[in-house]
Scaffold this motif. Structure first.
Motif, PDB file in Angstrom:
ATOM      1  N   UNK A  44      -1.852  -3.723   9.143  1.00  0.00           N
ATOM      2  CA  UNK A  44      -2.686  -4.925   9.094  1.00  0.00           C
ATOM      3  C   UNK A  44      -4.117  -4.579   8.707  1.00  0.00           C
ATOM      4  N   UNK A  45      -4.655  -3.503   9.273  1.00  0.00           N
ATOM      5  CA  UNK A  45      -6.018  -3.085   8.938  1.00  0.00           C
ATOM      6  C   UNK A  45      -6.135  -2.731   7.460  1.00  0.00           C
ATOM      7  N   UNK A  46      -5.120  -2.053   6.921  1.00  0.00           N
ATOM      8  CA  UNK A  46      -5.145  -1.703   5.502  1.00  0.00           C
ATOM      9  C   UNK A  46      -5.113  -2.952   4.622  1.00  0.00           C
ATOM     10  N   UNK A  47      -4.286  -3.932   4.993  1.00  0.00           N
ATOM     11  CA  UNK A  47      -4.231  -5.180   4.230  1.00  0.00           C
ATOM     12  C   UNK A  47      -5.561  -5.932   4.297  1.00  0.00           C
ATOM     13  N   UNK A  48      -6.191  -5.930   5.463  1.00  0.00           N
ATOM     14  CA  UNK A  48      -7.475  -6.617   5.607  1.00  0.00           C
ATOM     15  C   UNK A  48      -8.568  -5.932   4.785  1.00  0.00           C
ATOM     16  N   UNK A  49      -8.564  -4.606   4.760  1.00  0.00           N
ATOM     17  CA  UNK A  49      -9.541  -3.888   3.937  1.00  0.00           C
ATOM     18  C   UNK A  49      -9.310  -4.189   2.457  1.00  0.00           C
ATOM     19  N   UNK A  50      -8.040  -4.205   2.054  1.00  0.00           N
ATOM     20  CA  UNK A  50      -7.713  -4.555   0.666  1.00  0.00           C
ATOM     21  C   UNK A  50      -8.170  -5.976   0.342  1.00  0.00           C
ATOM     22  N   UNK A  51      -7.926  -6.897   1.255  1.00  0.00           N
ATOM     23  CA  UNK A  51      -8.320  -8.295   1.068  1.00  0.00           C
ATOM     24  C   UNK A  51      -9.837  -8.404   0.932  1.00  0.00           C
ATOM     25  N   UNK A  52     -10.576  -7.752   1.831  1.00  0.00           N
ATOM     26  CA  UNK A  52     -12.037  -7.820   1.804  1.00  0.00           C
ATOM     27  C   UNK A  52     -12.598  -7.205   0.525  1.00  0.00           C
ATOM     28  N   UNK A 198      -0.724 -10.762   6.644  1.00  0.00           N
ATOM     29  CA  UNK A 198      -1.595 -10.400   7.766  1.00  0.00           C
ATOM     30  C   UNK A 198      -1.286 -11.259   8.987  1.00  0.00           C
ATOM     31  N   UNK A 199      -1.158 -12.567   8.784  1.00  0.00           N
ATOM     32  CA  UNK A 199      -0.883 -13.470   9.903  1.00  0.00           C
ATOM     33  C   UNK A 199       0.471 -13.179  10.539  1.00  0.00           C
ATOM     34  N   UNK A 200       1.465 -12.855   9.726  1.00  0.00           N
ATOM     35  CA  UNK A 200       2.798 -12.558  10.263  1.00  0.00           C
ATOM     36  C   UNK A 200       2.771 -11.296  11.119  1.00  0.00           C
ATOM     37  N   UNK A 201       2.114 -10.239  10.637  1.00  0.00           N
ATOM     38  CA  UNK A 201       2.047  -8.989  11.396  1.00  0.00           C
ATOM     39  C   UNK A 201       1.310  -9.181  12.722  1.00  0.00           C
ATOM     40  N   UNK A 202       0.196  -9.904  12.676  1.00  0.00           N
ATOM     41  CA  UNK A 202      -0.550 -10.147  13.915  1.00  0.00           C
ATOM     42  C   UNK A 202       0.239 -11.048  14.861  1.00  0.00           C
ATOM     43  N   UNK A 203       0.950 -12.025  14.305  1.00  0.00           N
ATOM     44  CA  UNK A 203       1.759 -12.905  15.138  1.00  0.00           C
ATOM     45  C   UNK A 203       2.900 -12.177  15.825  1.00  0.00           C
ATOM     46  N   UNK A 204       3.494 -11.199  15.145  1.00  0.00           N
ATOM     47  CA  UNK A 204       4.571 -10.421  15.754  1.00  0.00           C
ATOM     48  C   UNK A 204       4.074  -9.641  16.968  1.00  0.00           C
ATOM     49  N   UNK A 205       2.864  -9.088  16.862  1.00  0.00           N
ATOM     50  CA  UNK A 205       2.317  -8.353  18.003  1.00  0.00           C
ATOM     51  C   UNK A 205       2.068  -9.283  19.189  1.00  0.00           C
ATOM     52  N   UNK A 206       1.548 -10.467  18.917  1.00  0.00           N
ATOM     53  CA  UNK A 206       1.332 -11.435  19.999  1.00  0.00           C
ATOM     54  C   UNK A 206       2.662 -11.888  20.596  1.00  0.00           C
ATOM     55  N   UNK A 207       3.673 -12.030  19.746  1.00  0.00           N
ATOM     56  CA  UNK A 207       4.991 -12.433  20.240  1.00  0.00           C
ATOM     57  C   UNK A 207       5.578 -11.373  21.161  1.00  0.00           C
ATOM     58  N   UNK A 208       5.393 -10.099  20.816  1.00  0.00           N
ATOM     59  CA  UNK A 208       5.891  -9.028  21.683  1.00  0.00           C
ATOM     60  C   UNK A 208       5.205  -9.062  23.043  1.00  0.00           C
ATOM     61  N   UNK A 209       3.902  -9.316  23.048  1.00  0.00           N
ATOM     62  CA  UNK A 209       3.190  -9.426  24.324  1.00  0.00           C
ATOM     63  C   UNK A 209       3.696 -10.612  25.133  1.00  0.00           C
ATOM     64  N   UNK A 210       3.940 -11.731  24.454  1.00  0.00           N
ATOM     65  CA  UNK A 210       4.386 -12.942  25.147  1.00  0.00           C
ATOM     66  C   UNK A 210       5.782 -12.753  25.735  1.00  0.00           C
ATOM     67  N   UNK A 211       6.659 -12.046  25.028  1.00  0.00           N
ATOM     68  CA  UNK A 211       8.015 -11.817  25.513  1.00  0.00           C
ATOM     69  C   UNK A 211       8.013 -10.916  26.741  1.00  0.00           C
ATOM     70  N   UNK A 212       7.140  -9.909  26.747  1.00  0.00           N
ATOM     71  CA  UNK A 212       7.141  -8.930  27.830  1.00  0.00           C
ATOM     72  C   UNK A 212       6.252  -9.325  29.001  1.00  0.00           C
TER      73      UNK A 212
END
Length: 213
Positions: A44-52, A198-212
């Motif tokens: 995600x960080x690499x994609x954001x740097x590329x985007x910026x 980017x949104x999908x990758x960040x959303x997956x991390x939040x989903x993992x936190x929500x599940x656990x």
């Protein structure tokens, strides 16, 4: 005639099946889980740097050909000045200001993603272990059953850190999800694709936190 006492030993059959995560040692399993979490945020960080970078250089700094009418309009944006709240400004000033503001937002999101990538996961068994021993010495730690037979020591500082990291993850996801929607409304295909990933990758991390949780 001498009789040979040597016995033939059959080689033990070797399994060709790959090792499952259940057969890994606790250390290997922990490292593997942490590696997965780190890779997600580092990507995600690499994609954001590329985007910026592409947004700033390609969209703001390099000259672009907008056609005859578009170039005339862009030239007028740069030359026509008007008084706005006591300052003489052009529409190009607003164009550059808001554009560079987006660069700052993307760069900040990349930095935060990198920080989250190197920090232990809030859903794993290795979260902020450096606080556990100190909390145990103060009598503030408590044993928590993770539900899979593993009992870990959690202190008050560790719990507060977990809560803070979880909130940061959700803030990062929601802000970049909103940015994705803006890309779909106002921009074109390349920023749509990158912002969606980017949104999908960040959303997956939040989903993992929500599940656990």
């Amino acid at each position: 005639m001498p009789v040979s006492t040597r016995q033939s030993v059959r080689p033990k059959p070797t399994s060709t099946e790959p090792l499952s995560s259940n057969t890994l040692s606790p250390l290997q399993s922990s490292l593997f889980s942490r590696l997965l979490a780190m890779n997600t945020y580092k990507l995600t960080a690499a994609l954001l740097i590329f985007f910026a970078t592409t947004h700033t250089i390609g969209g703001l700094l390099l000259p672009n050909d907008f056609g005859v009418e578009g170039n005339a309009l862009f030239s007028a944006m740069q030359t026509v000045r008007f008084n706005f709240m006591g300052r003489l400004r052009t529409l190009h000033d607003f164009y550059m200001g808001f554009g560079l503001g987006a660069t700052v937002f993307l760069s900040m999101s990349a930095a935060l993603s990198w920080v989250l990538s190197v920090h232990p996961s809030t859903t794993g068994h290795t979260t902020a272990q450096r606080f556990a021993s100190r909390s145990a010495m103060k009598g503030e730690a408590k044993k928590v059953d993770e539900g899979d037979g593993n009992v870990v020591i959690r202190g008050k500082e560790e719990e507060r850190l977990e809560e803070l990291l979880s909130r940061l993850k959700w803030i990062l996801f929601v802000s970049n999800f909103a940015n994705m929607l803006l890309c779909y409304v106002y921009f074109f295909v390349p920023p749509m694709v990158v912002s969606t990933a980017i949104a999908v990758l960040l959303g997956l991390e939040c989903l993992k936190d929500w599940i656990h949780c």
